[in-house]
Scaffold this active site. Structure first.
Site, PDB file in Angstrom:
ATOM      1  N   ILE A  88       0.864  -1.177   0.000  1.00 47.97           N
ATOM      2  CA  ILE A  88       0.000   0.000   0.000  1.00 47.97           C
ATOM      3  C   ILE A  88       0.899   1.226   0.000  1.00 47.97           C
ATOM      4  O   ILE A  88       1.911   1.261   0.716  1.00 47.97           O
ATOM      5  CB  ILE A  88      -0.941  -0.031   1.220  1.00 47.97           C
ATOM      6  CG1 ILE A  88      -1.920  -1.186   1.016  1.00 47.97           C
ATOM      7  CG2 ILE A  88      -1.675   1.296   1.382  1.00 47.97           C
ATOM      8  CD1 ILE A  88      -2.980  -1.328   2.055  1.00 47.97           C
ATOM      9  N   LEU A  89       0.575   2.188  -0.840  1.00 46.65           N
ATOM     10  CA  LEU A  89       1.429   3.368  -0.997  1.00 46.65           C
ATOM     11  C   LEU A  89       0.908   4.516  -0.145  1.00 46.65           C
ATOM     12  O   LEU A  89      -0.306   4.686   0.007  1.00 46.65           O
ATOM     13  CB  LEU A  89       1.445   3.771  -2.468  1.00 46.65           C
ATOM     14  CG  LEU A  89       2.050   2.705  -3.399  1.00 46.65           C
ATOM     15  CD1 LEU A  89       1.654   2.950  -4.840  1.00 46.65           C
ATOM     16  CD2 LEU A  89       3.566   2.664  -3.239  1.00 46.65           C
ATOM     17  N   HIS A 105      -6.155  -4.400 -11.406  1.00 50.43           N
ATOM     18  CA  HIS A 105      -6.746  -5.098 -10.267  1.00 50.43           C
ATOM     19  C   HIS A 105      -7.629  -6.223 -10.798  1.00 50.43           C
ATOM     20  O   HIS A 105      -8.397  -6.016 -11.749  1.00 50.43           O
ATOM     21  CB  HIS A 105      -7.572  -4.112  -9.436  1.00 50.43           C
ATOM     22  CG  HIS A 105      -8.229  -4.760  -8.259  1.00 50.43           C
ATOM     23  ND1 HIS A 105      -7.532  -5.077  -7.116  1.00 50.43           N
ATOM     24  CD2 HIS A 105      -9.500  -5.176  -8.067  1.00 50.43           C
ATOM     25  CE1 HIS A 105      -8.355  -5.666  -6.263  1.00 50.43           C
ATOM     26  NE2 HIS A 105      -9.561  -5.732  -6.810  1.00 50.43           N
ATOM     27  N   GLU A 139      -7.078   6.363  -2.039  1.00 45.83           N
ATOM     28  CA  GLU A 139      -7.998   5.320  -1.589  1.00 45.83           C
ATOM     29  C   GLU A 139      -7.748   4.032  -2.384  1.00 45.83           C
ATOM     30  O   GLU A 139      -7.661   4.077  -3.623  1.00 45.83           O
ATOM     31  CB  GLU A 139      -9.448   5.794  -1.794  1.00 45.83           C
ATOM     32  CG  GLU A 139     -10.439   5.000  -0.997  1.00 45.83           C
ATOM     33  CD  GLU A 139     -11.885   5.389  -1.334  1.00 45.83           C
ATOM     34  OE1 GLU A 139     -12.754   4.521  -1.218  1.00 45.83           O
ATOM     35  OE2 GLU A 139     -12.099   6.542  -1.730  1.00 45.83           O
ATOM     36  N   ASP A 141      -7.716   0.946  -4.627  1.00 48.29           N
ATOM     37  CA  ASP A 141      -8.477   0.436  -5.778  1.00 48.29           C
ATOM     38  C   ASP A 141      -9.676   1.321  -6.133  1.00 48.29           C
ATOM     39  O   ASP A 141     -10.729   0.829  -6.545  1.00 48.29           O
ATOM     40  CB  ASP A 141      -8.984  -0.998  -5.498  1.00 48.29           C
ATOM     41  CG  ASP A 141      -7.834  -1.969  -5.252  1.00 48.29           C
ATOM     42  OD1 ASP A 141      -6.762  -1.769  -5.827  1.00 48.29           O
ATOM     43  OD2 ASP A 141      -8.029  -2.933  -4.489  1.00 48.29           O
ATOM     44  N   GLU A 170      -5.763  -9.793 -18.529  1.00 53.61           N
ATOM     45  CA  GLU A 170      -4.861  -8.716 -18.094  1.00 53.61           C
ATOM     46  C   GLU A 170      -3.745  -8.515 -19.114  1.00 53.61           C
ATOM     47  O   GLU A 170      -3.396  -7.390 -19.464  1.00 53.61           O
ATOM     48  CB  GLU A 170      -4.239  -9.055 -16.730  1.00 53.61           C
ATOM     49  CG  GLU A 170      -5.239  -9.030 -15.598  1.00 53.61           C
ATOM     50  CD  GLU A 170      -4.607  -9.335 -14.245  1.00 53.61           C
ATOM     51  OE1 GLU A 170      -3.395  -9.621 -14.189  1.00 53.61           O
ATOM     52  OE2 GLU A 170      -5.332  -9.287 -13.243  1.00 53.61           O
TER      53      GLU A 170
HETATM   54  C1  GRF Z   1      -2.432  -9.716 -11.223  1.00 52.89           C
HETATM   55  O1  GRF Z   1      -3.489 -10.603 -11.023  1.00 52.89           O
HETATM   56  C2  GRF Z   1      -2.902  -8.305 -10.993  1.00 52.89           C
HETATM   57  O2  GRF Z   1      -4.246  -8.123 -11.272  1.00 52.89           O
HETATM   58  C3  GRF Z   1      -2.657  -8.110  -9.530  1.00 52.89           C
HETATM   59  O3  GRF Z   1      -1.492  -8.845  -9.255  1.00 52.89           O
HETATM   60  C4  GRF Z   1      -1.336  -9.893 -10.197  1.00 52.89           C
HETATM   61  C5  GRF Z   1       0.039  -9.773 -10.792  1.00 52.89           C
HETATM   62  O4  GRF Z   1       0.424 -10.897 -11.520  1.00 52.89           O
HETATM   63  N1  GRF Z   1      -2.556  -6.703  -9.232  1.00 52.89           N
HETATM   64  P1  GRF Z   1       1.839 -10.901 -12.266  1.00 52.89           P
HETATM   65  O5  GRF Z   1       2.931 -10.704 -11.219  1.00 52.89           O
HETATM   66  O6  GRF Z   1       1.845  -9.814 -13.277  1.00 52.89           O
HETATM   67  O7  GRF Z   1       1.937 -12.252 -12.887  1.00 52.89           O
END
Ligand code: GRF
Length: 209
Positions: A88-89, A105, A139, A141, A170
């Site tokens: 957490i920053l 996220h 805050e 996320d 992602e």
């Molecule tokens: C991902 O699921 C991302 O959503 C969360 O942390 C995970 C990172 O995975 N914030 P990686 O280290 O990029 O494989």
């Protein structure tokens, strides 16, 4: 050319997706708070500078954040990309990088802030799940969402399969959003966030149903 720093704590598969994407910006450095993070190995293999800033070696969160801040200034960074960075920053650090720092996220924010998102989605019985890229604000996320990857939860899904499916999403959408920032397609301005020169009203959605 936009100079990017990626902050990591773990495996770094999102970092790998960013490296593979051949962005218009340049990843000038990777910072990890954990010396054993595999992400560091990925960065080295791509000839990217790495820095371990181990949080345990600092008396408090602000001191750790100051060390990171200094490193980012030394690298003359324009954009900070959090990719599995598990600290957490502090508000001071976040303010210093406001509008220049994004996170990914593993949930459809504002649903399921915090940890264990996949299991929580299953417990609730949601039909849709996914991931959100957002600006980082003090805050947790809660900063403005830029993009979301959406998938449909299958009947046979469990937390591990969902985690894998969300990860795949992602790796598709994070490089795209970073590229849009690099090229000015997404801009953080005093008026608000612009996408293709229009105020962004809601996050751009990528669906993999
Ligand atoms: C991902 O699921 C991302 O959503 C969360 O942390 C995970 C990172 O995975 N914030 P990686 O280290 O990029 O494989």
């Amino acid at each position: 050319m936009i100079k990017i720093a990626v902050l990591v704590s773990g495996s770094g598969s999102n970092l790998q997706a960013l490296i593979n994407a051949k962005l218009s910006g340049k990843i000038v450095g990777v910072i990890s708070n954990k010396p054993e993070a595999y992400a560091l190995e990925r960065a080295k293999q791509a000839n990217i500078q790495t820095m371990v800033i181990a949080h345990q070696q600092y008396p408090h969160r602000e001191a750790f954040d100051d060390a990171m801040h200094q490193q980012l200034l030394d690298w003359d960074v324009d954009l900070v990309v959090l990719a599995g960075f598990m600290r957490i920053l502090s508000a001071k650090f976040v303010q210093a990088w406001e509008g220049k720092m994004i996170n990914i996220h593993p949930s459809l924010l504002p649903n399921y802030k915090g940890m264990h998102t996949h299991q929580r989605v299953l417990n609730t019985g949601d039909v849709y799940h996914g991931c959100t890229i957002h600006y980082v604000t003090a805050e947790l996320d809660a900063g403005q969402a830029l993009a979301q990857g959406v998938l449909q939860v299958a009947q046979h899904d469990h937390a591990t399969s969902l985690a894998q499916r969300v990860h795949t999403l992602e790796h598709m959408i994070y490089p795209q959003v970073v590229e849009w920032i690099c090229t000015g397609t997404i801009q953080h301005t005093a008026l608000g966030v612009l996408y293709r020169d229009q105020i962004m009203q809601k996050p751009i959605q990528f669906c993999k149903l």
